[in-house]
Design a protein around this motif. Structure first.
Motif, PDB file in Angstrom:
ATOM      1  N   HIS A  92     -11.414  -8.792  -4.134  1.00 34.35           N
ATOM      2  CA  HIS A  92     -10.307  -9.060  -3.214  1.00 34.35           C
ATOM      3  C   HIS A  92      -8.980  -9.186  -3.953  1.00 34.35           C
ATOM      4  N   ASP A  93      -9.000  -9.718  -5.171  1.00 33.14           N
ATOM      5  CA  ASP A  93      -7.785  -9.737  -5.993  1.00 33.14           C
ATOM      6  C   ASP A  93      -7.304  -8.311  -6.231  1.00 33.14           C
ATOM      7  N   ILE A  94      -8.235  -7.428  -6.534  1.00 32.85           N
ATOM      8  CA  ILE A  94      -7.887  -6.043  -6.847  1.00 32.85           C
ATOM      9  C   ILE A  94      -7.196  -5.373  -5.664  1.00 32.85           C
ATOM     10  N   GLY A  95      -7.779  -5.533  -4.479  1.00 30.27           N
ATOM     11  CA  GLY A  95      -7.178  -4.929  -3.295  1.00 30.27           C
ATOM     12  C   GLY A  95      -5.813  -5.496  -2.974  1.00 30.27           C
ATOM     13  N   ASN A  96      -5.681  -6.814  -3.048  1.00 27.90           N
ATOM     14  CA  ASN A  96      -4.410  -7.451  -2.692  1.00 27.90           C
ATOM     15  C   ASN A  96      -3.330  -7.224  -3.736  1.00 27.90           C
ATOM     16  N   LYS A  97      -3.698  -7.152  -5.004  1.00 25.54           N
ATOM     17  CA  LYS A  97      -2.709  -6.856  -6.041  1.00 25.54           C
ATOM     18  C   LYS A  97      -2.126  -5.457  -5.847  1.00 25.54           C
ATOM     19  N   THR A  98      -2.976  -4.525  -5.431  1.00 27.42           N
ATOM     20  CA  THR A  98      -2.499  -3.164  -5.203  1.00 27.42           C
ATOM     21  C   THR A  98      -1.473  -3.136  -4.083  1.00 27.42           C
ATOM     22  N   ILE A  99      -1.743  -3.893  -3.024  1.00 28.87           N
ATOM     23  CA  ILE A  99      -0.798  -3.972  -1.910  1.00 28.87           C
ATOM     24  C   ILE A  99       0.475  -4.698  -2.344  1.00 28.87           C
ATOM     25  N   ARG A 100       0.306  -5.823  -3.034  1.00 31.00           N
ATOM     26  CA  ARG A 100       1.456  -6.629  -3.458  1.00 31.00           C
ATOM     27  C   ARG A 100       2.413  -5.820  -4.328  1.00 31.00           C
ATOM     28  N   ASP A 101       1.874  -4.972  -5.194  1.00 29.29           N
ATOM     29  CA  ASP A 101       2.717  -4.206  -6.112  1.00 29.29           C
ATOM     30  C   ASP A 101       3.557  -3.148  -5.408  1.00 29.29           C
ATOM     31  N   SER A 102       3.239  -2.872  -4.141  1.00 27.13           N
ATOM     32  CA  SER A 102       4.062  -1.911  -3.400  1.00 27.13           C
ATOM     33  C   SER A 102       5.504  -2.403  -3.274  1.00 27.13           C
ATOM     34  N   GLU A 103       5.701  -3.722  -3.360  1.00 30.84           N
ATOM     35  CA  GLU A 103       7.041  -4.293  -3.218  1.00 30.84           C
ATOM     36  C   GLU A 103       8.023  -3.677  -4.208  1.00 30.84           C
ATOM     37  N   LYS A 104       7.600  -3.579  -5.461  1.00 31.74           N
ATOM     38  CA  LYS A 104       8.520  -3.039  -6.462  1.00 31.74           C
ATOM     39  C   LYS A 104       8.493  -1.512  -6.529  1.00 31.74           C
ATOM     40  N   GLU A 105       7.520  -0.885  -5.859  1.00 29.91           N
ATOM     41  CA  GLU A 105       7.418   0.573  -5.879  1.00 29.91           C
ATOM     42  C   GLU A 105       8.166   1.229  -4.727  1.00 29.91           C
ATOM     43  N   ILE A 106       8.525   0.454  -3.710  1.00 24.11           N
ATOM     44  CA  ILE A 106       9.193   1.025  -2.545  1.00 24.11           C
ATOM     45  C   ILE A 106      10.545   1.630  -2.906  1.00 24.11           C
ATOM     46  N   MET A 107      11.188   1.121  -3.930  1.00 29.51           N
ATOM     47  CA  MET A 107      12.462   1.710  -4.357  1.00 29.51           C
ATOM     48  C   MET A 107      12.279   3.155  -4.813  1.00 29.51           C
ATOM     49  N   LYS A 108      11.084   3.499  -5.285  1.00 31.18           N
ATOM     50  CA  LYS A 108      10.817   4.901  -5.640  1.00 31.18           C
ATOM     51  C   LYS A 108      10.908   5.779  -4.388  1.00 31.18           C
TER      52      LYS A 108
END
Length: 242
Positions: free
Chosen positions: A179-195
Motif C-alpha cells: 500500500h505504501d508503494i501504490g500511494n507513493k506513486t500517486i503522491r509523487d504525481s504532485e511534483k510531476e504535474i508541472m511536466k
C-alpha cells in the motif's frame, strides 16, 4: 485554458484533483463512483483484508484532501456511466481545451473522438510494460520492481496504449508495504504535474509507445487471492532492495 478532470471517488482521486487544479484551474470535475479493486467473484477473507488495509493507508496518505474543498462545478455519477450522453453533454458545456483522466472506466466515443489527442490519462503503471488493472501490483507479482511507476499519456482507442508524455518512478524503501508503494506513486504525481504543464504550454509532441516491447495487459478479474499472496510473499523476500 479551460480543463475538465474525469476521476474516481476516493480520497486519492481528490488529492489528484487538488493538484491538477493548482496548475490548470479546473472548470469541471466528473466524479465516478469507484469500484473495489478486487472483483466480487475473487473476494476472500485475505482479499477483503487487503482492501480494508488499502483504504486505511489511503486515508493516511490523502485523508486531508476532499472534492468539497474545490470551488469547481462537479458532476457525480455511478460506476460505468462515464461514457453516457448526459456526461458528454455536461463536459461539452464547459468547453474544455483539454481533459484530464485518472481512475475512471475506459473512455470511449463520442468524447474520445471529439477531444482526440486532448485527453491525458494518469496511468498508474509503466506503459507499455504493464497495462490495464492493478499495474503496480503485477510487477511485484512478476518480480519486476523496476516496472513500478506511472505514465502520463494521450488516451486513444486502445487501453493504456496512447502516446507517452512523461513517466516517473517513486523512490521506494525495502520496508514499504504494497500500500505504501501504490500511494507513493500517486503522491509523487504532485511534483510531476508541472511536466504536463510545460508539455501543453510548449505544444510538445508525445512519443508513440514501442510495440516491440513485451507488454502485460491485466483485467480486473485476473487479480485474485493467489496473485495477491504472491505479491505479499515477494515483498517479504525484500524484492525492493533500497
Amino acid at each position: 485554458m479551460n480543463s475538465v478532470l474525469l476521476t474516481g471517488s476516493n480520497c486519492r482521486h481528490a488529492f489528484y484533483a487538488n493538484q491538477i487544479n493548482k496548475v490548470f484551474n479546473l472548470c469541471g470535475i466528473v466524479v465516478e463512483k469507484k469500484r473495489d479493486q478486487v472483483s466480487s467473484t475473487n473476494k476472500t477473507h485475505f482479499t477483503i483484508e487487503h482492501q480494508n488495509n488499502r483504504e486505511a493507508y489511503e486515508k493516511k496518505y490523502f485523508g486531508d484532501f476532499s472534492f468539497d474543498s474545490l470551488k469547481v462545478d462537479k458532476m457525480k455519477i455511478k460506476s460505468g456511466n462515464i461514457n453516457s450522453l448526459n456526461v458528454f453533454d455536461w463536459i461539452c458545456s464547459k468547453s474544455p481545451n483539454i481533459i484530464f483522466v485518472y481512475g475512471t472506466s475506459i473512455i470511449k466515443d463520442p468524447l474520445l473522438n471529439l477531444y482526440k489527442n486532448r485527453i491525458i490519462n494518469l496511468h498508474l503503471g509503466l506503459s507499455p510494460y504493464y497495462k490495464g488493472s492493478a499495474t503496480n501490483i503485477w510487477p511485484i507479482v512478476n518480480k519486476q520492481p523496476e516496472c513500478i511507476g506511472a505514465t502520463f499519456h494521450i488516451i486513444n482507442e486502445k487501453v493504456d496504449a496512447g502516446p507517452i508524455i512523461h513517466q516517473y518512478r517513486p523512490i521506494l524503501k525495502k520496508t514499504d508495504t504494497i500500500h505504501d508503494i501504490g500511494n507513493k506513486t500517486i503522491r509523487d504525481s504532485e511534483k510531476e504535474i508541472m511536466k504536463l504543464y510545460h508539455f501543453i504550454k510548449n505544444e510538445q509532441a508525445a512519443h508513440p509507445q514501442d510495440n516491440n516491447i513485451k507488454s502485460y495487459v491485466y483485467k480486473k478479474n485476473d487479480f485474485n487471492e493467489k496473485s495477491l499472496k504472491t505479491a505479499y510473499k515477494n515483498l517479504r523476500k525484500k524484492l525492493i532492495g533500497i
